[in-house]
Every structure is written in C-alpha cells, then in structure tokens.
Design a protein around this motif. Structure first.
Motif, PDB file in Angstrom:
ATOM      1  N   GLY A 140     -12.467  -2.144   4.349  1.00 36.55           N
ATOM      2  CA  GLY A 140     -11.372  -2.584   3.479  1.00 36.55           C
ATOM      3  C   GLY A 140     -11.733  -2.576   2.020  1.00 36.55           C
ATOM      4  O   GLY A 140     -10.852  -2.597   1.161  1.00 36.55           O
ATOM      5  N   GLY A 141     -13.038  -2.506   1.700  1.00 33.70           N
ATOM      6  CA  GLY A 141     -13.438  -2.502   0.301  1.00 33.70           C
ATOM      7  C   GLY A 141     -13.644  -1.112  -0.261  1.00 33.70           C
ATOM      8  O   GLY A 141     -14.130  -0.960  -1.380  1.00 33.70           O
ATOM      9  N   VAL A 142     -13.286  -0.050   0.490  1.00 31.49           N
ATOM     10  CA  VAL A 142     -13.497   1.316   0.015  1.00 31.49           C
ATOM     11  C   VAL A 142     -12.597   1.634  -1.158  1.00 31.49           C
ATOM     12  O   VAL A 142     -13.011   2.169  -2.176  1.00 31.49           O
ATOM     13  CB  VAL A 142     -13.273   2.328   1.163  1.00 31.49           C
ATOM     14  N   LYS A 143     -11.321   1.291  -1.048  1.00 28.67           N
ATOM     15  CA  LYS A 143     -10.354   1.567  -2.097  1.00 28.67           C
ATOM     16  C   LYS A 143      -9.549   0.308  -2.354  1.00 28.67           C
ATOM     17  O   LYS A 143      -9.246  -0.440  -1.454  1.00 28.67           O
ATOM     18  CB  LYS A 143      -9.424   2.705  -1.685  1.00 28.67           C
ATOM     19  N   GLY A 144      -9.166   0.061  -3.615  1.00 34.17           N
ATOM     20  CA  GLY A 144      -8.438  -1.147  -3.973  1.00 34.17           C
ATOM     21  C   GLY A 144      -7.016  -0.874  -4.354  1.00 34.17           C
ATOM     22  O   GLY A 144      -6.592   0.221  -4.527  1.00 34.17           O
ATOM     23  N   SER A 163      -7.426   2.736   2.345  1.00 32.76           N
ATOM     24  CA  SER A 163      -8.533   3.568   2.805  1.00 32.76           C
ATOM     25  C   SER A 163      -8.100   4.612   3.826  1.00 32.76           C
ATOM     26  O   SER A 163      -8.870   5.514   4.153  1.00 32.76           O
ATOM     27  CB  SER A 163      -9.640   2.685   3.400  1.00 32.76           C
ATOM     28  N   ILE A 164      -6.880   4.489   4.332  1.00 30.75           N
ATOM     29  CA  ILE A 164      -6.349   5.476   5.290  1.00 30.75           C
ATOM     30  C   ILE A 164      -5.662   6.595   4.507  1.00 30.75           C
ATOM     31  O   ILE A 164      -4.775   6.325   3.692  1.00 30.75           O
ATOM     32  CB  ILE A 164      -5.347   4.816   6.260  1.00 30.75           C
ATOM     33  N   PRO A 165      -6.034   7.847   4.705  1.00 28.80           N
ATOM     34  CA  PRO A 165      -5.455   8.952   3.924  1.00 28.80           C
ATOM     35  C   PRO A 165      -3.927   9.026   4.066  1.00 28.80           C
ATOM     36  O   PRO A 165      -3.381   8.892   5.171  1.00 28.80           O
ATOM     37  CB  PRO A 165      -6.127  10.195   4.518  1.00 28.80           C
ATOM     38  N   ARG A 166      -3.272   9.259   2.952  1.00 30.83           N
ATOM     39  CA  ARG A 166      -1.816   9.411   2.966  1.00 30.83           C
ATOM     40  C   ARG A 166      -1.383  10.716   3.644  1.00 30.83           C
ATOM     41  O   ARG A 166      -0.207  10.887   3.963  1.00 30.83           O
ATOM     42  CB  ARG A 166      -1.268   9.377   1.547  1.00 30.83           C
ATOM     43  N   ALA A 167      -2.333  11.622   3.830  1.00 33.59           N
ATOM     44  CA  ALA A 167      -2.000  12.884   4.501  1.00 33.59           C
ATOM     45  C   ALA A 167      -1.478  12.637   5.914  1.00 33.59           C
ATOM     46  O   ALA A 167      -0.644  13.411   6.421  1.00 33.59           O
ATOM     47  CB  ALA A 167      -3.232  13.786   4.544  1.00 33.59           C
ATOM     48  N   LEU A 168      -1.933  11.574   6.545  1.00 38.09           N
ATOM     49  CA  LEU A 168      -1.426  11.237   7.879  1.00 38.09           C
ATOM     50  C   LEU A 168       0.059  10.884   7.810  1.00 38.09           C
ATOM     51  O   LEU A 168       0.842  11.291   8.682  1.00 38.09           O
ATOM     52  CB  LEU A 168      -2.220  10.063   8.453  1.00 38.09           C
ATOM     53  N   SER A 190       0.803  -1.216   0.000  1.00 35.80           N
ATOM     54  CA  SER A 190       0.000   0.000   0.000  1.00 35.80           C
ATOM     55  C   SER A 190       0.840   1.271   0.000  1.00 35.80           C
ATOM     56  O   SER A 190       0.528   2.225  -0.720  1.00 35.80           O
ATOM     57  CB  SER A 190      -0.923   0.006   1.221  1.00 35.80           C
ATOM     58  N   ARG A 191       1.913   1.290   0.779  1.00 34.73           N
ATOM     59  CA  ARG A 191       2.634   2.545   1.006  1.00 34.73           C
ATOM     60  C   ARG A 191       3.924   2.693   0.195  1.00 34.73           C
ATOM     61  O   ARG A 191       4.436   3.781   0.077  1.00 34.73           O
ATOM     62  CB  ARG A 191       2.979   2.666   2.491  1.00 34.73           C
ATOM     63  N   TYR A 192       4.443   1.624  -0.350  1.00 32.90           N
ATOM     64  CA  TYR A 192       5.682   1.713  -1.115  1.00 32.90           C
ATOM     65  C   TYR A 192       5.383   1.584  -2.607  1.00 32.90           C
ATOM     66  O   TYR A 192       4.497   0.833  -3.018  1.00 32.90           O
ATOM     67  CB  TYR A 192       6.668   0.612  -0.691  1.00 32.90           C
ATOM     68  N   ILE A 234       1.000   5.090  13.986  1.00 31.46           N
ATOM     69  CA  ILE A 234      -0.136   5.736  13.318  1.00 31.46           C
ATOM     70  C   ILE A 234      -1.018   4.719  12.592  1.00 31.46           C
ATOM     71  O   ILE A 234      -2.212   4.631  12.829  1.00 31.46           O
ATOM     72  CB  ILE A 234       0.362   6.818  12.330  1.00 31.46           C
ATOM     73  N   LEU A 235      -0.400   3.959  11.693  1.00 26.13           N
ATOM     74  CA  LEU A 235      -1.186   3.064  10.845  1.00 26.13           C
ATOM     75  C   LEU A 235      -1.659   1.810  11.575  1.00 26.13           C
ATOM     76  O   LEU A 235      -2.793   1.364  11.385  1.00 26.13           O
ATOM     77  CB  LEU A 235      -0.370   2.679   9.605  1.00 26.13           C
ATOM     78  N   LEU A 236      -0.793   1.240  12.386  1.00 27.79           N
ATOM     79  CA  LEU A 236      -1.137  -0.028  13.042  1.00 27.79           C
ATOM     80  C   LEU A 236      -2.389   0.074  13.922  1.00 27.79           C
ATOM     81  O   LEU A 236      -3.253  -0.807  13.859  1.00 27.79           O
ATOM     82  CB  LEU A 236       0.059  -0.532  13.845  1.00 27.79           C
TER      83      LEU A 236
END
Length: 304
Positions: free
Chosen positions: A300-304, A188-193, A114-116, A211-213
């Motif tokens: 979890g199904g909001v964004k893929g 689904s968690i904003p990258r702004a965080l 998701s993040r890399y 933050i994410l965990l």
C-alpha cells in the motif's frame, strides 16, 4: 629484530580491532537498541504472566517466578467475583461491528478516491489528512455533550444507545487513516486492468467487484484487523462515556482497570489473569494474519 616483531604484532592487532569497531559501530548500536527494546517489551509481559499464576495479591515479589503458584485460583476468582464474561462480550461485540462497518466504508471510499477524478477530490484528501492530525482525545467532552444532548443517558435503554454511539465513533474515527491506506493500495494496481475491462464491456461496478476487490484483499484484511483490535485496547473513551453505568455494562479495559483503581481493595493478580485472557485474541489474530499485515502495508505504500 625479534623484539621489533613482537612489538609490531600488538600494534597490528589494535589497529584491526579499531577498524572492526569503526566499521561495525552502526551494527553494534542497532543490535544494542533492538536487545534493549526486547527487554523493555518482554519483561512487563512476563511479569504479568507470572503474576496471573501467583496467589499473593501483588504484582511484585522477591522472586520473578510465582512464590505461591496456582494454575486456576486467580482465574476462578476472576469469573466468580467479576462480570468478566459480560466485559468480554461487550468489547468483542463492539469490535466486530466496528470492523464490519469500517471495512465496508473504507473499501468503497478508497476505490472512489483512487479511480474517480472530480473537482473536490484533492480538497477531500487534504481534509482527511487534517482530520488525522487532530488528537482523538480532544473531542471527548464534545462527544459526551452530544450524547447527553440527544438523550442517551436519560433513556430507558441507556446502555444500548451508548454502545451504538461508541460504535459510530469508532467507525468514523478509523475511516480517515484507513481510507488513505486503502487509496494507496488501489493506486498500486495498474489502471491498464480497468481500461482492458472497459474495452471488454465491463461496467465500473463489475470492475470493482470482479477485478479490483480480489486484488485489494490483503489491505482489506489489514484494515479489518486494525478496526477489530482498536476498541479492545481503548480505555479513554469507554471510561469517559460509560463511567456511571453498572459493572456489567463496562468494556474489558474499563472493567480490568476497576480492579486496580482502589489501592486498598486492588486485586492485582486477578487483574493480571484478566489481562492474560484479554491478550489471547489479539495475539492469535496477529499470528494468523501477520503475512497479510506486512504484505498489505508494504504494497500500500508503493504509490500515494
């Protein structure tokens, strides 16, 4: 005039009935389908439950309720004549270890996907989807050949090594779909965080841990539950890998199936008693964590 009014009233009533049926036909079919599904699901459960308290050795009888009711006889027979506690221990040991390993790996892999952003990321995700398409049962012969080739069955600790092998299979088998679910939840968690934390000087590990965990805890609970329940109901792979081992080395599903395999010596009501006890942990888990399951899957199904 009065006759015309009398004739007109039934016509209007018929029109209203037709209008009501056509307008609610979808709702009627939906309720009919749901009621039929409830009957299909609940009836076998009730039959098994009633059979667990019926002394006669048959799953079927002329009466729905037990004709020879006994609260404990089938359960006493289950614990005295079979190694039921050993089956229970083996199954839940595999389930707990699988749950811990799978959840740990999936939590990290979902974060990475998701993040890399790296060159082979898209190819790796496509590979996960392709692996998920392949039926799990298609590799049973290959798994048995691998276990036999590395000397699991010929070793002095064949039972221990076989269970370790099964745990590894369950762990790796659940990674593909669960990683996709976890990635969707991370997305689904904003990258702004993440960006705000980086501005404040946080490292990538601190962002993940602090933050994410905490935010992905619902999905972690969902995946942990799925990984825990998977080995409990599985019968194909354990029966394939541990068929030649002694009775105490079996899992819960394989051991219970052995009670009804032989038609002449089957213990249907003892089997029903064991099935009732085996269903208690999954029911408790679903009841206690149903909010996590629903919330985790929908978010979890909001964004893929």
């Amino acid at each position: 005039m009065d006759n015309a009014i009398r004739l007109e009233r039934p016509v209007k009533a018929k029109r209203l009935n037709r209008h009501f049926i056509t307008r609610n036909i979808g709702l009627i079919f939906s309720y009919a389908f749901l009621i039929s599904m409830v009957i299909v699901i609940v009836y076998p459960i009730l039959v098994t439950l009633m059979s667990a308290f019926n002394v006669s050795n048959s799953l079927y009888s002329t009466s729905f309720f037990p004709e020879n009711f006994s609260l404990t006889e089938n359960f006493v027979q289950l614990f005295t004549e079979t190694p039921y506690l050993s089956w229970y221990r083996n199954t839940f040991l595999v389930s707990v270890i699988t749950m811990v390993l799978s959840t740990f790996i999936v939590t990290i892999s979902g974060f990475v996907y998701s993040r890399y952003r790296y060159q082979s990321r898209k190819s790796a995700l496509i590979s996960l989807l392709i692996i998920q398409i392949i039926p799990s049962g298609s590799g049973l012969i290959a798994l048995y050949a691998i276990a036999n080739s590395i000397g699991i069955y010929s070793s002095s600790n064949a039972t221990l090594y076989t269970y370790i092998f099964m745990i590894l299979i369950y762990t790796t088998g659940g990674i593909t779909m669960n990683t996709i679910l976890m990635k969707g939840y991370y997305d689904s968690i904003p990258r702004a965080l993440d960006e705000s934390a980086k501005i404040d000087g946080a490292t990538q590990m601190q962002i993940f841990k602090e933050i994410l965990l905490p935010l992905v805890k619902p999905m972690i609970m969902v995946i942990a539950i799925f990984c825990f329940l998977g080995p409990i109901g599985d019968i194909i792979m354990p029966k394939f890998l541990i068929a030649s081992m002694n009775s105490e080395a079996k899992t819960l599903a394989v051991g219970l199936m052995g009670l009804i395999n032989n038609i002449k010596e089957s213990s249907y009501n003892v089997f029903a008693a064991g099935a009732v006890l085996a269903a208690i942990p999954p029911v408790i888990v679903f009841y206690k964590f149903q909010d996590y399951i629903v919330g985790g899957l929908t978010s979890g199904g909001v964004k893929g």
